[in-house]
Design a protein around this motif. Structure first.
Motif, PDB file in Angstrom:
ATOM      1  N   ASP A  78       0.825  -1.204   0.000  1.00 18.00           N
ATOM      2  CA  ASP A  78       0.000   0.000   0.000  1.00 18.00           C
ATOM      3  C   ASP A  78       0.865   1.262   0.000  1.00 18.00           C
ATOM      4  O   ASP A  78       0.587   2.221  -0.732  1.00 18.00           O
ATOM      5  N   PHE A  79       1.926   1.265   0.811  1.00 23.25           N
ATOM      6  CA  PHE A  79       2.789   2.441   0.887  1.00 23.25           C
ATOM      7  C   PHE A  79       3.518   2.674  -0.434  1.00 23.25           C
ATOM      8  O   PHE A  79       3.737   3.820  -0.838  1.00 23.25           O
ATOM      9  N   LEU A  80       3.910   1.567  -1.108  1.00 24.66           N
ATOM     10  CA  LEU A  80       4.568   1.705  -2.408  1.00 24.66           C
ATOM     11  C   LEU A  80       3.628   2.332  -3.434  1.00 24.66           C
ATOM     12  O   LEU A  80       4.000   3.258  -4.164  1.00 24.66           O
ATOM     13  N   MET A  81       2.402   1.814  -3.505  1.00 28.26           N
ATOM     14  CA  MET A  81       1.446   2.332  -4.482  1.00 28.26           C
ATOM     15  C   MET A  81       1.060   3.768  -4.158  1.00 28.26           C
ATOM     16  O   MET A  81       0.797   4.572  -5.055  1.00 28.26           O
ATOM     17  N   ARG A  82       1.057   4.078  -2.886  1.00 25.82           N
ATOM     18  CA  ARG A  82       0.746   5.450  -2.468  1.00 25.82           C
ATOM     19  C   ARG A  82       1.789   6.429  -2.984  1.00 25.82           C
ATOM     20  O   ARG A  82       1.491   7.583  -3.282  1.00 25.82           O
ATOM     21  N   ASP A  83       3.039   5.957  -3.104  1.00 26.76           N
ATOM     22  CA  ASP A  83       4.127   6.807  -3.587  1.00 26.76           C
ATOM     23  C   ASP A  83       4.345   6.667  -5.089  1.00 26.76           C
ATOM     24  O   ASP A  83       5.378   7.105  -5.617  1.00 26.76           O
ATOM     25  N   GLY A  84       3.394   6.002  -5.785  1.00 31.05           N
ATOM     26  CA  GLY A  84       3.438   5.952  -7.238  1.00 31.05           C
ATOM     27  C   GLY A  84       4.063   4.715  -7.843  1.00 31.05           C
ATOM     28  O   GLY A  84       4.061   4.553  -9.075  1.00 31.05           O
ATOM     29  N   ASP A  85       4.620   3.803  -7.027  1.00 36.50           N
ATOM     30  CA  ASP A  85       5.249   2.588  -7.573  1.00 36.50           C
ATOM     31  C   ASP A  85       4.213   1.470  -7.629  1.00 36.50           C
ATOM     32  O   ASP A  85       4.229   0.526  -6.831  1.00 36.50           O
ATOM     33  N   LYS A  86       3.304   1.534  -8.590  1.00 35.59           N
ATOM     34  CA  LYS A  86       2.182   0.600  -8.648  1.00 35.59           C
ATOM     35  C   LYS A  86       2.613  -0.814  -9.035  1.00 35.59           C
ATOM     36  O   LYS A  86       2.064  -1.790  -8.518  1.00 35.59           O
ATOM     37  N   LYS A  87       3.571  -0.938  -9.952  1.00 37.25           N
ATOM     38  CA  LYS A  87       3.992  -2.276 -10.380  1.00 37.25           C
ATOM     39  C   LYS A  87       4.604  -3.066  -9.219  1.00 37.25           C
ATOM     40  O   LYS A  87       4.216  -4.202  -8.936  1.00 37.25           O
ATOM     41  N   LYS A  88       5.540  -2.463  -8.520  1.00 40.67           N
ATOM     42  CA  LYS A  88       6.165  -3.132  -7.378  1.00 40.67           C
ATOM     43  C   LYS A  88       5.140  -3.367  -6.273  1.00 40.67           C
ATOM     44  O   LYS A  88       5.142  -4.413  -5.613  1.00 40.67           O
ATOM     45  N   GLY A  89       4.254  -2.378  -6.100  1.00 39.11           N
ATOM     46  CA  GLY A  89       3.218  -2.524  -5.089  1.00 39.11           C
ATOM     47  C   GLY A  89       2.304  -3.696  -5.375  1.00 39.11           C
ATOM     48  O   GLY A  89       1.946  -4.454  -4.460  1.00 39.11           O
ATOM     49  N   ASN A  90       1.905  -3.876  -6.630  1.00 38.41           N
ATOM     50  CA  ASN A  90       1.046  -5.014  -6.999  1.00 38.41           C
ATOM     51  C   ASN A  90       1.751  -6.347  -6.791  1.00 38.41           C
ATOM     52  O   ASN A  90       1.134  -7.331  -6.381  1.00 38.41           O
ATOM     53  N   ASP A  91       3.054  -6.388  -7.081  1.00 42.05           N
ATOM     54  CA  ASP A  91       3.821  -7.626  -6.872  1.00 42.05           C
ATOM     55  C   ASP A  91       3.817  -8.015  -5.390  1.00 42.05           C
ATOM     56  O   ASP A  91       3.626  -9.183  -5.040  1.00 42.05           O
ATOM     57  N   PHE A  92       4.014  -7.046  -4.528  1.00 44.85           N
ATOM     58  CA  PHE A  92       4.020  -7.332  -3.092  1.00 44.85           C
ATOM     59  C   PHE A  92       2.611  -7.629  -2.583  1.00 44.85           C
ATOM     60  O   PHE A  92       2.444  -8.384  -1.616  1.00 44.85           O
ATOM     61  N   PHE A  93       1.608  -7.049  -3.222  1.00 46.11           N
ATOM     62  CA  PHE A  93       0.221  -7.349  -2.860  1.00 46.11           C
ATOM     63  C   PHE A  93      -0.065  -8.840  -3.066  1.00 46.11           C
ATOM     64  O   PHE A  93      -0.681  -9.494  -2.221  1.00 46.11           O
TER      65      PHE A  93
END
Length: 649
Positions: free
Chosen positions: A574-589
């Motif tokens: 969530d914190f990654l996607m909040r800062d604009g890194d959606k691809k990495k955020g989705n992988d960790f999701f």
């Protein structure tokens, strides 16, 4: 020495070596979840564990810490492995006493060792394997008494071992009831002198509790590391011995429940037979029944087994296992109390094995006579691969990993309020034995009150770092002021377990394996932003990848830690996607739900989104869950809960 005695000694050595080797290759390589880390820390420091203190286990654990190999956690785990192997040896001796059949006795002893409930308690630091060993010696002595073999010395040794065993686990007391049964058969051969000696030897064994008193005095005068059960006075000793801190689970209240009548007796018998006896002997259940039949001409021995079953499965079942509905955690916690009954069951199974072999010989089925003996002897190795593969702990390091990650993620000179076995006891070990993060003050908040235990943060060690905080072995919430929180250094391991006073004055924001606390009424924007930054920096240094690759476990305490990693990975995503890194955020999701299933971590994450004012994201996640066949119904329940949270807010 007779030929029979030589056979027992030689083959017993093989059983002992084989069973110990099995436990050794499956042994947890460091601390395990639950009480394991507490036993390791207390053994290392010659301190005490939670009530009733477990002085016998602690002394044995300390002796093994002097071995010049491995870490402290591994060496204290060996107490259980050695005890488990010795219990298998006692099963062999009892079985030979009953059957004089080496294949039957060998098979019963080794299958007992690899039965799941016994095996899992012999490969980690816990009190139950040692308890089983002492109980099995007493049971063996009872058989010797029935047979009239050295009644005086056998009974006196039994009394001593029961007293000694009380310094390990209270359920050894049930063997005191059981051994009275053969003594009642031989009452004419007993005397007043025997009774006096028996009582004195029981007290001699029980005197192991003096260890707790002496260590309490020593630590009070000179400091120490882990003194979880302080027994410096008679009042303290009685409180610890009778486990009065457990309130409804204290020993007196537990025993008092035996005076009640009703369906609880039936529930206790049903639960103990089904969850302990049946699951322990399930693969060889027919031989248990054959064993009962095989003892029909030895009524005294048969009655001894029957009475033992009544004590363990009816009486103990009523005391601790008498609920109509049981959850996984409750079943796992309570079922190990019955562990001494498992080797007794396998001693009876050995009679079933021997009767089967005897039946083949009587029928003169020449082609089966030799094969039958070999088949029984190799039977343990049929079950061995499954048990080791399913329950072995040789690669399980999650507790150590969690303890290290939990402490290393905290800022310098932080205060962490811990609650629960995994977080508190792991902190005991990591700080007391590994000397990790000596600057972090860990407080025990178990009991949901506002008096914090400082067992792993003694004043002699921390009073200089935190002046004015220490006044006694306990400390109160009033001594924690806003200064710690304003410096972003006040944490709680689980915001749901915050005491009422803490919840009244502090709000929280997710942090790694804990929550950062902030004074209510203070502007929190910069605090939350800074916490997210520190979170991301610390998360990359954790061992989440090793947890991601861990095989699934049925142990609810292991699941508790994998859930922690899963939930923390969700926050990181969530914190990654909040800062604009959606691809990495989705992988960790996606990784988060590999570590922990949605039914265990989705709601805490959704609750966080709601508290954070992101209602749309919370309901978007719920909508995605609704579309899946597996989690659709669960999503509807979470949605109702979410609407309730919004209304209350």
């Amino acid at each position: 020495m007779s030929e029979f005695a030589r056979n027992v000694k030689t083959n017993g050595s093989v059983v002992l070596s084989a069973s110990f080797l099995i436990f050794l290759i499956s042994l947890c390589p460091t601390i395990y979840v639950g009480d394991s880390s507490l036993f390791a820390a207390a053994s290392f420091s010659l301190g005490s564990a939670h009530p009733p203190g477990y002085p016998l286990f602690i002394i044995l654990g300390k002796l093994l810490t002097f071995l010049p190999l491995g870490n402290v956690g591994l060496k204290v785990n060996l107490v259980s492995a050695i005890s488990g192997a010795l219990t298998c040896l006692m099963v062999f001796k009892v079985s030979m006493e009953l059957t004089e059949s080496r294949p039957a006795s060998w098979a019963a002893a080794l299958i007992c060792g690899i039965s799941p409930i016994f095996y899992t308690e012999s490969i980690k630091a816990e009190a139950y394997s040692l308890n089983s060993f002492l109980a099995m010696i007493v049971f063996y002595l009872g058989i010797r008494i029935i047979k009239g073999k050295d009644i005086f010395r056998s009974s006196l040794l039994a009394f001593f071992l029961i007293g000694l065993g009380m310094g390990n686990h209270h359920t050894i007391g049930f063997m005191g009831l059981i051994v009275l049964f053969p003594l009642a058969m031989r009452w004419q051969e007993l005397s007043v002198r025997w009774a006096i000696f028996g009582f004195l030897l029981f007290l001699l064994g029980f005197s192991v509790y003096l260890f707790l008193y002496l260590r309490s005095l020593a630590m009070a005068d000179h400091g120490g590391l882990i003194l979880y059960s302080h027994t410096g006075t008679l009042k303290d000793f009685l409180r610890v011995f009778f486990r009065q801190d457990y309130k409804g689970g204290s020993t007196p209240l537990t025993l008092e429940r035996t005076l009640s009548f009703g369906s609880a007796w039936l529930y206790g018998l049903r639960n103990s037979l089904y969850y302990v006896a049946f699951w322990s002997v399930k693969p060889v259940l027919p031989f248990l029944l054959i064993g009962f039949i095989g003892l029909r001409k030895r009524l005294r021995i048969l009655a001894y087994f029957g009475f033992s079953g009544i004590v363990w499965f009816l009486l103990l079942g009523k005391l601790v296992f008498s609920g109509p509905k049981l959850n996984l955690a409750g079943t796992e916690v309570v079922s190990v109390y019955f562990l001494p009954a498992v080797p007794i069951l396998y001693s009876l199974i050995s009679v079933g094995f021997a009767e089967t072999l005897s039946f083949i010989r009587r029928r003169r089925w020449s082609t089966l006579i030799g094969f039958g003996s070999y088949a029984v002897a190799v039977l343990p190795f049929v079950f061995l691969p499954y048990t080791v593969g399913q329950y072995g702990l040789s690669n399980n390091v999650i507790c150590y990993t969690y303890g290290r990650d939990m402490l290393m993620s905290l800022p310098e000179k932080s205060l962490l309020m811990n609650h629960g076995d995994n977080s508190m006891f792991t902190a005991f070990y990591m700080k007391g034995v590994e000397r990790l993060r000596d600057d972090v003050l860990v407080m025990d908040t178990s009991g949901n009150n506002d008096i914090f235990g400082l067992e792993c943060a003694p004043a002699w060690k921390y009073a200089g770092l935190y002046p004015g905080f220490y006044h006694s072995l306990k400390s109160t919430i009033s001594e924690i002021n806003d200064e710690f929180a304003l410096k972003e250094k006040l944490f709680v391991d689980n915001p749901l377990s915050m005491t009422k006073v803490v919840a009244e004055f502090y709000d929280y924001y997710p942090y790694l394996f804990s929550a950062a606390l902030w004074p209510k009424g203070q502007p929190a924007g910069a605090f939350e932003s800074d916490t997210r930054r520190k979170y991301k920096e610390a998360f990359e240094k954790t061992s989440y990848e090793s947890v991601l690759n861990m095989p699934p476990s049925n142990d609810f305490l292991v699941q508790e830690l994998t859930d922690q990693y899963g939930l923390n990975t969700l926050f990181y995503s969530d914190f990654l996607m909040r800062d604009g890194d959606k691809k990495k955020g989705n992988d960790f999701f996606k990784s988060a739900f590999i570590m922990a299933p949605p039914e265990r971590v989705a709601w805490p994450f959704i609750n966080f989104l709601l508290r954070d004012g992101r209602k749309d994201q919370a309901f978007s996640l719920l909508a995605r869950m609704k579309k899946t066949q597996r989690y659709g119904q669960l999503a509807h329940l979470f949605e109702k809960e979410a609407l309730s949270v919004i209304r209350n807010k």
